[in-house]
Motif scaffolding. Structure first.
Motif, PDB file in Angstrom:
ATOM      1  N   LEU A   1       1.075   5.686   7.383  1.00 45.78           N
ATOM      2  CA  LEU A   1       0.249   6.408   6.407  1.00 45.78           C
ATOM      3  C   LEU A   1      -0.748   7.352   7.064  1.00 45.78           C
ATOM      4  O   LEU A   1      -0.961   8.476   6.582  1.00 45.78           O
ATOM      5  N   THR A   2      -1.346   6.924   8.169  1.00 45.80           N
ATOM      6  CA  THR A   2      -2.321   7.787   8.845  1.00 45.80           C
ATOM      7  C   THR A   2      -1.688   9.070   9.372  1.00 45.80           C
ATOM      8  O   THR A   2      -2.203  10.172   9.123  1.00 45.80           O
ATOM      9  N   PRO A   3      -0.538   8.985  10.100  1.00 48.96           N
ATOM     10  CA  PRO A   3       0.103  10.227  10.550  1.00 48.96           C
ATOM     11  C   PRO A   3       0.540  11.123   9.383  1.00 48.96           C
ATOM     12  O   PRO A   3       0.559  12.351   9.514  1.00 48.96           O
ATOM     13  N   ALA A   4       0.885  10.511   8.245  1.00 47.90           N
ATOM     14  CA  ALA A   4       1.328  11.301   7.092  1.00 47.90           C
ATOM     15  C   ALA A   4       0.155  11.923   6.345  1.00 47.90           C
ATOM     16  O   ALA A   4       0.335  12.862   5.561  1.00 47.90           O
ATOM     17  N   GLY A   5      -1.054  11.398   6.592  1.00 48.78           N
ATOM     18  CA  GLY A   5      -2.249  11.852   5.884  1.00 48.78           C
ATOM     19  C   GLY A   5      -2.617  10.845   4.809  1.00 48.78           C
ATOM     20  O   GLY A   5      -1.839  10.622   3.881  1.00 48.78           O
ATOM     21  N   LEU A   6      -3.781  10.229   4.958  1.00 46.79           N
ATOM     22  CA  LEU A   6      -4.171   9.179   4.015  1.00 46.79           C
ATOM     23  C   LEU A   6      -4.291   9.697   2.586  1.00 46.79           C
ATOM     24  O   LEU A   6      -3.977   8.984   1.632  1.00 46.79           O
ATOM     25  N   ASP A   7      -4.720  10.934   2.420  1.00 47.31           N
ATOM     26  CA  ASP A   7      -4.798  11.516   1.080  1.00 47.31           C
ATOM     27  C   ASP A   7      -3.405  11.643   0.468  1.00 47.31           C
ATOM     28  O   ASP A   7      -3.210  11.396  -0.722  1.00 47.31           O
ATOM     29  N   ASN A   8      -2.442  12.063   1.297  1.00 45.72           N
ATOM     30  CA  ASN A   8      -1.057  12.193   0.827  1.00 45.72           C
ATOM     31  C   ASN A   8      -0.493  10.841   0.412  1.00 45.72           C
ATOM     32  O   ASN A   8       0.321  10.745  -0.509  1.00 45.72           O
ATOM     33  N   ALA A   9      -0.923   9.790   1.108  1.00 44.80           N
ATOM     34  CA  ALA A   9      -0.373   8.450   0.874  1.00 44.80           C
ATOM     35  C   ALA A   9      -1.049   7.727  -0.287  1.00 44.80           C
ATOM     36  O   ALA A   9      -0.548   6.696  -0.749  1.00 44.80           O
ATOM     37  N   SER A  10      -2.167   8.261  -0.750  1.00 48.84           N
ATOM     38  CA  SER A  10      -2.905   7.590  -1.818  1.00 48.84           C
ATOM     39  C   SER A  10      -2.021   7.408  -3.051  1.00 48.84           C
ATOM     40  O   SER A  10      -1.385   8.350  -3.515  1.00 48.84           O
ATOM     41  N   GLY A  11      -1.963   6.173  -3.551  1.00 47.07           N
ATOM     42  CA  GLY A  11      -1.144   5.875  -4.720  1.00 47.07           C
ATOM     43  C   GLY A  11       0.203   5.256  -4.401  1.00 47.07           C
ATOM     44  O   GLY A  11       0.896   4.767  -5.296  1.00 47.07           O
ATOM     45  N   VAL A  12       0.589   5.266  -3.135  1.00 43.95           N
ATOM     46  CA  VAL A  12       1.871   4.663  -2.742  1.00 43.95           C
ATOM     47  C   VAL A  12       1.870   3.170  -3.065  1.00 43.95           C
ATOM     48  O   VAL A  12       0.889   2.460  -2.821  1.00 43.95           O
ATOM     49  N   ILE A  13       2.997   2.702  -3.614  1.00 45.84           N
ATOM     50  CA  ILE A  13       3.141   1.289  -3.985  1.00 45.84           C
ATOM     51  C   ILE A  13       4.146   0.626  -3.042  1.00 45.84           C
ATOM     52  O   ILE A  13       5.222   1.176  -2.784  1.00 45.84           O
ATOM     53  N   THR A  14       3.799  -0.531  -2.524  1.00 48.09           N
ATOM     54  CA  THR A  14       4.728  -1.296  -1.688  1.00 48.09           C
ATOM     55  C   THR A  14       4.533  -2.772  -2.023  1.00 48.09           C
ATOM     56  O   THR A  14       4.000  -3.097  -3.093  1.00 48.09           O
ATOM     57  N   SER A  15       4.977  -3.665  -1.160  1.00 51.04           N
ATOM     58  CA  SER A  15       4.814  -5.096  -1.437  1.00 51.04           C
ATOM     59  C   SER A  15       4.532  -5.841  -0.143  1.00 51.04           C
ATOM     60  O   SER A  15       4.971  -5.431   0.933  1.00 51.04           O
ATOM     61  N   VAL A  16       3.800  -6.940  -0.247  1.00 48.07           N
ATOM     62  CA  VAL A  16       3.404  -7.712   0.929  1.00 48.07           C
ATOM     63  C   VAL A  16       3.655  -9.199   0.669  1.00 48.07           C
ATOM     64  O   VAL A  16       3.718  -9.645  -0.483  1.00 48.07           O
ATOM     65  N   TYR A  17       3.802  -9.950   1.753  1.00 49.27           N
ATOM     66  CA  TYR A  17       3.914 -11.403   1.612  1.00 49.27           C
ATOM     67  C   TYR A  17       2.963 -12.122   2.574  1.00 49.27           C
ATOM     68  O   TYR A  17       2.832 -13.338   2.533  1.00 49.27           O
ATOM     69  N   LEU A  18       2.276 -11.344   3.423  1.00 47.06           N
ATOM     70  CA  LEU A  18       1.316 -11.905   4.366  1.00 47.06           C
ATOM     71  C   LEU A  18      -0.078 -11.354   4.099  1.00 47.06           C
ATOM     72  O   LEU A  18      -0.225 -10.257   3.563  1.00 47.06           O
ATOM     73  N   ARG A  19      -1.087 -12.106   4.492  1.00 46.14           N
ATOM     74  CA  ARG A  19      -2.463 -11.597   4.417  1.00 46.14           C
ATOM     75  C   ARG A  19      -2.661 -10.530   5.497  1.00 46.14           C
ATOM     76  O   ARG A  19      -2.194 -10.685   6.619  1.00 46.14           O
ATOM     77  N   ASP A  20      -3.372  -9.499   5.156  1.00 45.15           N
ATOM     78  CA  ASP A  20      -3.771  -8.486   6.127  1.00 45.15           C
ATOM     79  C   ASP A  20      -5.115  -8.925   6.711  1.00 45.15           C
ATOM     80  O   ASP A  20      -6.112  -8.999   5.987  1.00 45.15           O
ATOM     81  N   PRO A  21      -5.184  -9.210   8.016  1.00 45.18           N
ATOM     82  CA  PRO A  21      -6.446  -9.672   8.606  1.00 45.18           C
ATOM     83  C   PRO A  21      -7.591  -8.674   8.460  1.00 45.18           C
ATOM     84  O   PRO A  21      -8.755  -9.047   8.564  1.00 45.18           O
ATOM     85  N   ASN A  22      -7.249  -7.394   8.229  1.00 41.28           N
ATOM     86  CA  ASN A  22      -8.283  -6.367   8.076  1.00 41.28           C
ATOM     87  C   ASN A  22      -8.713  -6.158   6.625  1.00 41.28           C
ATOM     88  O   ASN A  22      -9.624  -5.382   6.357  1.00 41.28           O
ATOM     89  N   ASP A  23      -8.046  -6.826   5.699  1.00 37.61           N
ATOM     90  CA  ASP A  23      -8.371  -6.662   4.284  1.00 37.61           C
ATOM     91  C   ASP A  23      -9.742  -7.292   4.009  1.00 37.61           C
ATOM     92  O   ASP A  23      -9.953  -8.470   4.293  1.00 37.61           O
ATOM     93  N   PRO A  24     -10.684  -6.513   3.461  1.00 37.59           N
ATOM     94  CA  PRO A  24     -12.033  -7.043   3.195  1.00 37.59           C
ATOM     95  C   PRO A  24     -12.028  -8.302   2.319  1.00 37.59           C
ATOM     96  O   PRO A  24     -12.913  -9.144   2.429  1.00 37.59           O
ATOM     97  N   ARG A  25     -11.003  -8.428   1.455  1.00 28.30           N
ATOM     98  CA  ARG A  25     -10.952  -9.597   0.558  1.00 28.30           C
ATOM     99  C   ARG A  25     -10.670 -10.893   1.310  1.00 28.30           C
ATOM    100  O   ARG A  25     -10.923 -11.975   0.806  1.00 28.30           O
ATOM    101  N   PHE A  26     -10.087 -10.776   2.518  1.00 27.12           N
ATOM    102  CA  PHE A  26      -9.699 -11.980   3.256  1.00 27.12           C
ATOM    103  C   PHE A  26     -10.538 -12.232   4.504  1.00 27.12           C
ATOM    104  O   PHE A  26     -10.408 -13.266   5.144  1.00 27.12           O
ATOM    105  N   LYS A  27     -11.376 -11.279   4.872  1.00 21.89           N
ATOM    106  CA  LYS A  27     -12.028 -11.356   6.183  1.00 21.89           C
ATOM    107  C   LYS A  27     -12.913 -12.590   6.359  1.00 21.89           C
ATOM    108  O   LYS A  27     -13.101 -13.070   7.476  1.00 21.89           O
ATOM    109  N   ASP A  28     -13.452 -13.129   5.273  1.00 25.18           N
ATOM    110  CA  ASP A  28     -14.337 -14.291   5.375  1.00 25.18           C
ATOM    111  C   ASP A  28     -13.642 -15.613   5.060  1.00 25.18           C
ATOM    112  O   ASP A  28     -14.285 -16.643   4.952  1.00 25.18           O
ATOM    113  N   THR A  29     -12.309 -15.578   4.920  1.00 29.73           N
ATOM    114  CA  THR A  29     -11.597 -16.821   4.606  1.00 29.73           C
ATOM    115  C   THR A  29     -11.359 -17.627   5.883  1.00 29.73           C
ATOM    116  O   THR A  29     -11.289 -17.072   6.985  1.00 29.73           O
TER     117      THR A  29
END
Length: 407
Positions: free
Chosen positions: A277-305
């Motif tokens: 996403l960064t090489p493509a341009g974060l503005d260009n990538a805004s709105g992209v939908i994907t799917s995950v099955y693991l926690r992202d360690p950098n996600d603010p929602r999980f950082k204090d778990t």
């Protein structure tokens, strides 16, 4: 000569003592069962990953697996046994995978082969591993073929399959965009076709009315500009992008240039914020939908778990050179935890058949799986993880979209 009179009581007592003694010895022998690669002191695990070659970035999975079992061994091992991990390089070359697998099984005499990476690589060794009846466990590939318990009972996948992912996108589209005109672009190989089948199967009878175009590209193509222009020309308002990272970055950058702004679903293999996403341009990538099955360690929602805190403490101590935010390290950590649970449950019955039996009867809540997603198997279900969380990129991070989907 003096003979001691044997009464009925002493005869019964003697017989009971003899039986108890026999039972003790038989029980002691039955308590511990070993196949090649397992002893009172060690369990020898084989692992294959590309530490060199075109996709050597995947080598970090191997390093994280070795680091996970270093932690286990420092804490006393599994049921008192140290885990010896032989992690070898195949340079992502199926011919080399065959060579390395044979070495691990026949020369190194491993107990099982854990998490070898790649669809073509595992295809090259699956018949061999099953002929040898050596567990071929928790493969690092999303191909659907790794759940074929009837033909390959010694082989089991781990991560969600590409077909399962495709079905989740279809389910999400049907619920949120029931009148969509869908255009699909897919990579013309096992990965792309597997993912495509999931989407089409998930849409069911709606395929004929909703899918207006499906085009493919080759991994050797310099660009996919012509395909994007053709897909835009269909008037599609939903775009399902089943591409690998290099092409995904080009596509995300190109869409605004041609003035096409569809609802954009992106294959999870290309969801990396850093490398796609960064090489493509974060503005260009805004709105992209994907799917995950693991926690992202950098996600603010999980950082204090606790789950993320434990993961970060592990990587800092046992794999300091590893990037804690790299999802590949989360994969290595979590798949290794799965094997840890299997070996722990095997106890002193360390036969290959028993390990496969345990692997085919799991129901686990692994710490770094996304909340609401579990790992579950059965004798007739060799697909451990089948649920995923749809997420949308907001320009900075991914946010969940609705509930977890899948079986």
């Amino acid at each position: 000569m003096h003979f001691k009179k044997i009464t009925r009581r002493t005869a019964i007592a003697g017989a009971a003592a003899a039986a108890a003694l026999a039972g003790f010895s038989t029980g002691a022998l039955a308590q511990k069962k070993y196949d090649t690669g397992a002893t009172d002191k060690t369990i020898k695990i084989g692992h294959i990953v590309p530490y060199s070659g075109p996709v050597s970035a995947y080598g970090t999975i191997g390093k994280s697996i070795v680091a996970y079992f270093a932690k286990v061994n420092e804490e006393g091992g599994i049921n008192g046994r140290k885990v010896e991990v032989l992690s070898l390089d195949d340079a992502y070359n199926p011919a080399k995978t065959v060579e390395v697998a044979r070495k691990l099984v026949e020369q190194d005499e491993i107990f099982l082969l854990f998490a070898p990476l790649g669809t073509g690589q595992n295809t090259a060794i699956v018949k061999y591993m099953n002929a040898k009846k050596v567990p071929h466990l928790f493969l690092a590939t999303g191909a659907t073929r790794w759940g074929d318990y009837k033909n390959f009972p010694w082989t089991m996948g781990w991560q969600p399959t590409y077909q399962a992912e495709g079905k989740i996108y279809a389910e999400h589209i049907l619920k949120n965009h029931p009148n969509a005109k869908i255009a699909i672009l897919y990579q013309n190989d096992d990965f792309g076709k597997d993912n495509l089948k999931g989407v089409l199967d998930g849409l069911g009878d709606k395929v004929k009315t909703m899918v207006v175009s499906q085009l493919s590209y080759e991994v050797t193509d310099p660009t996919v500009d012509s395909q994007l222009t053709m897909l835009k020309g269909t008037g599609a308002d939903v775009f399902v992008n089943l591409s690998t990272p290099k092409f995904a970055a080009m596509i995300i950058k190109k869409l605004p240039e041609i003035g096409w702004k569809p609802v954009h679903y992106l294959s999870s293999v290309s969801q990396s914020i850093q490398s796609v996403l960064t090489p493509a341009g974060l503005d260009n990538a805004s709105g992209v939908i994907t799917s995950v099955y693991l926690r992202d360690p950098n996600d603010p929602r999980f950082k204090d778990t606790k789950e993320v805190a434990d993961y970060r403490a592990w990587i800092q101590k046992y794999y300091a050179a590893g990037n804690p935010g790299d999802s590949l390290n989360v994969i290595g950590y979590s798949s290794a935890q799965t094997l840890h649970k299997v070996l722990e449950r095997a106890g002193d019955n360390l036969t290959r058949a028993n390990v496969m039996k345990i692997a085919a009867g799991l129901d686990l809540q692994l710490p770094m799986l996304y909340p609401g997603i579990n790992l579950k198997t059965a004798a007739d279900d060799y697909y451990p993880i089948e649920r995923m969380q749809p997420v949308r990129f907001n320009g900075k991070t991914y946010e969940p979209m609705g509930p977890v989907l899948g079986r």
